[in-house]
Design a protein around this motif. Structure first.
Motif, mmCIF file in Angstrom:
data_model
loop_
_atom_site.group_PDB
_atom_site.id
_atom_site.type_symbol
_atom_site.label_atom_id
_atom_site.label_comp_id
_atom_site.label_asym_id
_atom_site.label_seq_id
_atom_site.Cartn_x
_atom_site.Cartn_y
_atom_site.Cartn_z
ATOM 1 N N THR A 98 -0.962 47.182 -33.512
ATOM 2 C CA THR A 98 0.288 46.551 -34.240
ATOM 3 C C THR A 98 0.725 45.822 -32.953
ATOM 4 O O THR A 98 1.923 45.540 -33.213
ATOM 5 C CB THR A 98 1.213 47.514 -34.512
ATOM 6 N N GLY A 99 0.008 45.113 -32.110
ATOM 7 C CA GLY A 99 0.161 44.252 -31.043
ATOM 8 C C GLY A 99 0.636 42.930 -31.423
ATOM 9 O O GLY A 99 0.719 42.672 -32.646
ATOM 10 N N PRO A 100 0.630 41.971 -30.435
ATOM 11 C CA PRO A 100 1.260 40.820 -30.618
ATOM 12 C C PRO A 100 -0.208 39.791 -31.186
ATOM 13 O O PRO A 100 -0.033 38.792 -31.629
ATOM 14 C CB PRO A 100 1.452 40.044 -29.346
ATOM 15 N N GLY A 101 -1.265 40.521 -31.212
ATOM 16 C CA GLY A 101 -2.563 39.598 -31.571
ATOM 17 C C GLY A 101 -3.076 38.876 -30.333
ATOM 18 O O GLY A 101 -2.608 39.090 -29.447
ATOM 19 N N ILE A 102 -4.227 38.318 -30.415
ATOM 20 C CA ILE A 102 -5.041 37.912 -29.620
ATOM 21 C C ILE A 102 -5.437 36.403 -29.754
ATOM 22 O O ILE A 102 -5.558 36.038 -30.917
ATOM 23 C CB ILE A 102 -6.456 38.431 -29.515
ATOM 24 N N ALA A 103 -5.223 35.460 -28.723
ATOM 25 C CA ALA A 103 -5.632 33.886 -28.959
ATOM 26 C C ALA A 103 -7.074 33.729 -29.312
ATOM 27 O O ALA A 103 -7.954 34.536 -28.622
ATOM 28 C CB ALA A 103 -5.257 33.208 -27.934
ATOM 29 N N CYS A 104 -7.204 33.095 -30.188
ATOM 30 C CA CYS A 104 -8.759 32.743 -30.507
ATOM 31 C C CYS A 104 -9.463 32.299 -29.341
ATOM 32 O O CYS A 104 -10.779 32.834 -29.304
ATOM 33 C CB CYS A 104 -8.828 31.496 -31.639
ATOM 34 N N ALA A 105 -8.993 31.659 -28.533
ATOM 35 C CA ALA A 105 -9.671 31.158 -27.159
ATOM 36 C C ALA A 105 -10.270 32.367 -26.350
ATOM 37 O O ALA A 105 -11.317 32.393 -25.616
ATOM 38 C CB ALA A 105 -8.864 30.293 -26.341
ATOM 39 N N GLN A 106 -9.556 33.672 -26.402
ATOM 40 C CA GLN A 106 -10.017 34.852 -25.531
ATOM 41 C C GLN A 106 -10.927 35.622 -26.349
ATOM 42 O O GLN A 106 -11.487 36.692 -25.785
ATOM 43 C CB GLN A 106 -8.741 35.560 -25.355
ATOM 44 N N LEU A 107 -11.405 35.419 -27.679
ATOM 45 C CA LEU A 107 -12.243 36.045 -28.518
ATOM 46 C C LEU A 107 -13.872 35.405 -28.044
ATOM 47 O O LEU A 107 -13.848 34.354 -28.380
ATOM 48 C CB LEU A 107 -11.899 36.115 -29.780
ATOM 49 N N SER A 113 -11.247 35.602 -36.791
ATOM 50 C CA SER A 113 -10.272 35.250 -37.619
ATOM 51 C C SER A 113 -8.877 35.207 -37.141
ATOM 52 O O SER A 113 -8.572 36.581 -37.143
ATOM 53 C CB SER A 113 -10.309 35.708 -39.122
ATOM 54 N N CYS A 114 -8.267 34.222 -36.444
ATOM 55 C CA CYS A 114 -7.091 34.797 -35.900
ATOM 56 C C CYS A 114 -6.173 33.209 -35.812
ATOM 57 O O CYS A 114 -6.634 32.088 -36.080
ATOM 58 C CB CYS A 114 -7.422 35.101 -34.322
ATOM 59 N N ASN A 115 -5.087 33.729 -35.523
ATOM 60 C CA ASN A 115 -4.017 32.496 -35.427
ATOM 61 C C ASN A 115 -2.993 33.230 -34.293
ATOM 62 O O ASN A 115 -1.723 32.907 -34.381
ATOM 63 C CB ASN A 115 -3.466 32.282 -36.671
ATOM 64 N N ALA A 116 -3.161 33.833 -33.479
ATOM 65 C CA ALA A 116 -2.242 34.604 -32.597
ATOM 66 C C ALA A 116 -2.242 33.985 -31.189
ATOM 67 O O ALA A 116 -3.187 33.504 -30.604
ATOM 68 C CB ALA A 116 -2.673 36.072 -32.559
ATOM 69 N N LYS A 149 -1.012 36.601 -35.275
ATOM 70 C CA LYS A 149 0.541 36.501 -34.559
ATOM 71 C C LYS A 149 1.475 37.494 -35.012
ATOM 72 O O LYS A 149 1.820 37.467 -36.327
ATOM 73 C CB LYS A 149 1.100 35.105 -34.457
ATOM 74 N N GLY A 150 1.929 38.408 -34.425
ATOM 75 C CA GLY A 150 3.098 39.284 -34.600
ATOM 76 C C GLY A 150 2.682 40.529 -35.453
ATOM 77 O O GLY A 150 3.359 41.513 -35.715
ATOM 78 N N VAL A 151 1.294 40.534 -35.785
ATOM 79 C CA VAL A 151 0.844 41.658 -36.903
ATOM 80 C C VAL A 151 -0.001 42.520 -36.104
ATOM 81 O O VAL A 151 -0.116 43.678 -36.324
ATOM 82 C CB VAL A 151 -0.147 40.952 -38.174
ATOM 83 N N GLY A 152 -1.153 41.983 -35.271
ATOM 84 C CA GLY A 152 -2.047 42.787 -34.530
ATOM 85 C C GLY A 152 -3.288 42.376 -34.732
ATOM 86 O O GLY A 152 -3.577 41.252 -35.431
ATOM 87 N N SER A 153 -4.279 43.112 -34.141
ATOM 88 C CA SER A 153 -5.704 42.737 -34.410
ATOM 89 C C SER A 153 -6.422 44.041 -35.015
ATOM 90 O O SER A 153 -5.955 45.041 -34.722
ATOM 91 C CB SER A 153 -6.388 42.510 -32.763
ATOM 92 N N SER A 154 -7.700 43.839 -35.586
ATOM 93 C CA SER A 154 -8.442 44.634 -36.169
ATOM 94 C C SER A 154 -9.873 44.364 -35.896
ATOM 95 O O SER A 154 -10.375 43.137 -36.098
ATOM 96 C CB SER A 154 -8.396 44.776 -37.545
ATOM 97 N N PHE A 155 -10.407 45.373 -35.104
ATOM 98 C CA PHE A 155 -12.017 45.069 -34.700
ATOM 99 C C PHE A 155 -12.638 45.961 -35.648
ATOM 100 O O PHE A 155 -12.365 47.291 -35.730
ATOM 101 C CB PHE A 155 -12.102 45.516 -33.255
ATOM 102 N N ARG A 156 -13.810 45.447 -36.261
ATOM 103 C CA ARG A 156 -14.642 46.257 -37.167
ATOM 104 C C ARG A 156 -15.881 46.479 -36.608
ATOM 105 O O ARG A 156 -16.713 45.209 -36.233
ATOM 106 C CB ARG A 156 -14.480 45.648 -38.676
ATOM 107 N N LEU A 157 -16.587 47.566 -36.649
ATOM 108 C CA LEU A 157 -17.850 47.650 -36.128
ATOM 109 C C LEU A 157 -18.714 48.314 -37.361
ATOM 110 O O LEU A 157 -18.147 49.422 -37.970
ATOM 111 C CB LEU A 157 -18.072 48.552 -35.109
ATOM 112 N N LEU A 158 -19.732 47.307 -37.690
ATOM 113 C CA LEU A 158 -20.609 48.050 -38.878
ATOM 114 C C LEU A 158 -21.919 48.435 -38.217
ATOM 115 O O LEU A 158 -22.596 47.711 -37.734
ATOM 116 C CB LEU A 158 -20.840 46.907 -39.909
ATOM 117 N N PHE A 159 -21.743 49.888 -38.338
ATOM 118 C CA PHE A 159 -23.229 50.240 -37.883
ATOM 119 C C PHE A 159 -24.322 50.368 -39.070
ATOM 120 O O PHE A 159 -23.997 51.016 -40.014
ATOM 121 C CB PHE A 159 -23.012 51.794 -37.561
ATOM 122 N N PRO A 160 -25.507 49.805 -38.801
ATOM 123 C CA PRO A 160 -26.467 49.863 -39.864
ATOM 124 C C PRO A 160 -26.885 51.239 -40.037
ATOM 125 O O PRO A 160 -27.068 51.959 -39.101
ATOM 126 C CB PRO A 160 -27.651 49.008 -39.120
#
Length: 165
Positions: A98-107, A113-116, A149-160
């Motif tokens: 639930t943090g501030p999000g991540i700037a696209c350039a840092q990913l 998919s971001c706007n933080a 921005k203001g909502v947070g980040s979600s990282f999803r790992l899809l294990f085959p």
């Protein structure tokens, strides 16, 4: 990083994802207390990961979880959620904050998919995220991130279900 990129690690282990994530959670409590962040941990049904390197997978999940804690706000939340993939083609493990999000350039890479932005945040190298992507690729785990921005980040790992190497 060079050892990862050159695949100098053996992938000969078979692990329980439920046991791995429980070990990660055990290592997070001091950091959670330090940053005044709470953790919700739910891993539905176990999933076995074949032909993997346990140490690298631990590092992958641990890096994502510690980033979610460190770049959160006091009173924030981190969710570590695991469940069979809706498509039936593996297992989905998500680290959401639930943090501030991540700037696209840092990913790293383009699976995002971001706007933080993180205004006023101390500079850092981003090596943890780059390492996470490299470990995921090495294990043929699809990794994606949504950050707002203001909502947070979600990282999803899809294990085959079965790795293709």
């Amino acid at each position: 990083m060079m050892q990862l990129e050159n695949e100098l690690f053996f992938r000969t282990e078979t692990i329980s994802l439920q046991e791995l994530t429980a070990a990660v959670v055990d290592d997070l409590y001091e950091l959670l207390t330090q940053y005044h962040v709470t953790l919700e941990y739910t891993v539905e049904s176990d999933f076995t990961v074949h032909r993997c390197n346990r140490s690298l997978l631990f590092t992958l999940v641990y890096n994502l979880a510690t980033n979610a804690i460190k770049y959160n706000h006091p009173g924030g939340q981190v969710h570590l959620l695991g469940q069979p993939a809706p498509s039936g083609q593996g297992y989905l493990l998500e680290v959401h904050d639930t943090g501030p999000g991540i700037a696209c350039a840092q990913l790293p890479y383009n699976s995002r998919s971001c706007n933080a932005e993180r205004p006023g945040e101390p500079a850092h190298s981003g090596i943890g995220l780059a390492m996470a992507w490299t470990i995921a690729e090495l294990h043929q785990i699809f990794i994606s991130v949504d950050s707002h921005k203001g909502v947070g980040s979600s990282f999803r790992l899809l294990f085959p279900n079965v790795p293709r190497f």
